[in-house]
Design a protein around this motif. Structure first.
Motif, PDB file in Angstrom:
ATOM      1  N   LEU A  72      19.361  16.450  33.511  1.00  0.00           N
ATOM      2  CA  LEU A  72      18.014  16.143  33.039  1.00  0.00           C
ATOM      3  C   LEU A  72      17.310  15.270  34.072  1.00  0.00           C
ATOM      4  O   LEU A  72      17.917  14.354  34.620  1.00  0.00           O
ATOM      5  CB  LEU A  72      18.049  15.354  31.730  1.00  0.00           C
ATOM      6  CG  LEU A  72      18.333  16.081  30.437  1.00  0.00           C
ATOM      7  CD1 LEU A  72      18.421  15.088  29.298  1.00  0.00           C
ATOM      8  CD2 LEU A  72      17.268  17.087  30.139  1.00  0.00           C
ATOM      9  N   SER A  73      16.049  15.551  34.329  1.00  0.00           N
ATOM     10  CA  SER A  73      15.226  14.686  35.167  1.00  0.00           C
ATOM     11  C   SER A  73      14.237  13.979  34.251  1.00  0.00           C
ATOM     12  O   SER A  73      13.466  14.624  33.541  1.00  0.00           O
ATOM     13  CB  SER A  73      14.479  15.507  36.209  1.00  0.00           C
ATOM     14  OG  SER A  73      15.378  16.180  37.045  1.00  0.00           O
ATOM     15  N   LYS A  74      14.266  12.658  34.275  1.00  0.00           N
ATOM     16  CA  LYS A  74      13.417  11.868  33.387  1.00  0.00           C
ATOM     17  C   LYS A  74      12.147  11.473  34.124  1.00  0.00           C
ATOM     18  O   LYS A  74      12.200  10.969  35.246  1.00  0.00           O
ATOM     19  CB  LYS A  74      14.182  10.617  32.945  1.00  0.00           C
ATOM     20  CG  LYS A  74      13.472   9.749  31.960  1.00  0.00           C
ATOM     21  CD  LYS A  74      14.387   8.606  31.558  1.00  0.00           C
ATOM     22  CE  LYS A  74      13.722   7.684  30.576  1.00  0.00           C
ATOM     23  NZ  LYS A  74      14.608   6.596  30.168  1.00  0.00           N
ATOM     24  N   VAL A  75      10.998  11.704  33.492  1.00  0.00           N
ATOM     25  CA  VAL A  75       9.705  11.305  34.059  1.00  0.00           C
ATOM     26  C   VAL A  75       8.879  10.625  32.976  1.00  0.00           C
ATOM     27  O   VAL A  75       9.032  10.912  31.792  1.00  0.00           O
ATOM     28  CB  VAL A  75       8.912  12.511  34.634  1.00  0.00           C
ATOM     29  CG1 VAL A  75       9.595  13.092  35.840  1.00  0.00           C
ATOM     30  CG2 VAL A  75       8.677  13.572  33.593  1.00  0.00           C
ATOM     31  N   ASN A  76       8.019   9.718  33.391  1.00  0.00           N
ATOM     32  CA  ASN A  76       7.095   9.057  32.469  1.00  0.00           C
ATOM     33  C   ASN A  76       5.711   9.640  32.676  1.00  0.00           C
ATOM     34  O   ASN A  76       5.190   9.627  33.791  1.00  0.00           O
ATOM     35  CB  ASN A  76       7.073   7.553  32.693  1.00  0.00           C
ATOM     36  CG  ASN A  76       8.372   6.905  32.282  1.00  0.00           C
ATOM     37  OD1 ASN A  76       8.988   7.307  31.313  1.00  0.00           O
ATOM     38  ND2 ASN A  76       8.801   5.910  33.031  1.00  0.00           N
ATOM     39  N   ILE A  77       5.148  10.173  31.602  1.00  0.00           N
ATOM     40  CA  ILE A  77       3.812  10.742  31.634  1.00  0.00           C
ATOM     41  C   ILE A  77       2.934   9.837  30.782  1.00  0.00           C
ATOM     42  O   ILE A  77       2.962   9.919  29.557  1.00  0.00           O
ATOM     43  CB  ILE A  77       3.805  12.186  31.102  1.00  0.00           C
ATOM     44  CG1 ILE A  77       4.777  13.047  31.875  1.00  0.00           C
ATOM     45  CG2 ILE A  77       2.399  12.755  31.135  1.00  0.00           C
ATOM     46  CD1 ILE A  77       4.958  14.435  31.332  1.00  0.00           C
ATOM     47  N   ARG A  78       2.214   8.951  31.457  1.00  0.00           N
ATOM     48  CA  ARG A  78       1.403   7.931  30.795  1.00  0.00           C
ATOM     49  C   ARG A  78       2.256   7.132  29.817  1.00  0.00           C
ATOM     50  O   ARG A  78       3.150   6.439  30.217  1.00  0.00           O
ATOM     51  CB  ARG A  78       0.183   8.546  30.141  1.00  0.00           C
ATOM     52  CG  ARG A  78      -0.704   9.226  31.179  1.00  0.00           C
ATOM     53  CD  ARG A  78      -2.071   9.486  30.692  1.00  0.00           C
ATOM     54  NE  ARG A  78      -2.812  10.152  31.735  1.00  0.00           N
ATOM     55  CZ  ARG A  78      -3.886   9.638  32.300  1.00  0.00           C
ATOM     56  NH1 ARG A  78      -4.323   8.471  31.935  1.00  0.00           N
ATOM     57  NH2 ARG A  78      -4.509  10.313  33.233  1.00  0.00           N
ATOM     58  N   TYR A 143       4.890  18.292  35.530  1.00  0.00           N
ATOM     59  CA  TYR A 143       4.354  17.024  35.036  1.00  0.00           C
ATOM     60  C   TYR A 143       2.829  17.055  34.998  1.00  0.00           C
ATOM     61  O   TYR A 143       2.209  16.709  34.005  1.00  0.00           O
ATOM     62  CB  TYR A 143       4.879  15.912  35.942  1.00  0.00           C
ATOM     63  CG  TYR A 143       4.135  14.609  35.886  1.00  0.00           C
ATOM     64  CD1 TYR A 143       3.063  14.358  36.738  1.00  0.00           C
ATOM     65  CD2 TYR A 143       4.509  13.610  35.011  1.00  0.00           C
ATOM     66  CE1 TYR A 143       2.385  13.158  36.708  1.00  0.00           C
ATOM     67  CE2 TYR A 143       3.839  12.407  34.977  1.00  0.00           C
ATOM     68  CZ  TYR A 143       2.779  12.191  35.829  1.00  0.00           C
ATOM     69  OH  TYR A 143       2.113  11.009  35.785  1.00  0.00           O
ATOM     70  N   SER A 144       2.202  17.464  36.094  1.00  0.00           N
ATOM     71  CA  SER A 144       0.733  17.463  36.145  1.00  0.00           C
ATOM     72  C   SER A 144       0.129  18.514  35.222  1.00  0.00           C
ATOM     73  O   SER A 144      -0.914  18.290  34.603  1.00  0.00           O
ATOM     74  CB  SER A 144       0.243  17.664  37.574  1.00  0.00           C
ATOM     75  OG  SER A 144       0.664  18.906  38.070  1.00  0.00           O
TER      76      SER A 144
END
Length: 156
Positions: A72-78, A143-144
């Motif tokens: 899993l790749s964790k990203v923060n979106i706002r 993400y975008s």
């Protein structure tokens, strides 16, 4: 005889020293005896061991108590936390970790560049994730797309 405590001739002591520990438990049922009996979790790990423990705990939380082997790749979106992974059936998927009205046994994932939503079984989704590393350019693109379409609500 007066029932006022200040008129009493009994020597008063603080609850902590007078054996009044049961008062808290008996006072209108506000004391939860089940949680009082549990020992607090004490973290003894440090460094990479602590990070591995946190990652494993996160995986178990996502998959309803069962760990899974996929990447899993964790990203923060706002204000949201999202996970990006490869799935053999659905391809590149994005899962947003937020409360929904769905039962815990179902997760909502975004596929096809975050254009389509799909509801799948929690265990069948997380258990089948592949170990392939997702390229950073694909992560940024997904993400975008999600941020533009579902957070900012800009249509194509």
């Amino acid at each position: 005889m007066s029932k006022n405590i200040w008129d009493s001739t009994v020597p008063l002591q603080p609850v902590e020293t007078s054996g009044g520990g049961k008062i808290v438990q008996d006072f209108f049922g506000l004391h939860d005896t089940k949680s009082a009996e549990k020992a607090p979790v004490i973290a003894l790990a440090a460094g990479s061991k602590a990070q591995n423990y946190v990652d494993e705990t996160e995986r178990q939380r996502l998959n309803l108590g069962k760990s899974f082997p996929g990447r899993l790749s964790k990203v923060n979106i706002r204000h949201l936390t999202a996970y990006i992974a490869n799935h053999p059936d659905h391809g590149l998927c994005l899962y947003v970790d937020q409360k929904t009205s769905r039962p815990p046994s179902e997760v909502e994932i975004f596929i096809n560049g975050a254009k389509n939503r799909l509801v799948v079984d929690t265990h069948s989704f997380f258990d089948r994730l592949t170990n392939e590393q997702v390229a950073d350019s694909l992560i940024r693109s997904l993400y975008s797309n999600y941020e533009r379409k579902h957070v900012l609500m800009i249509s194509d």
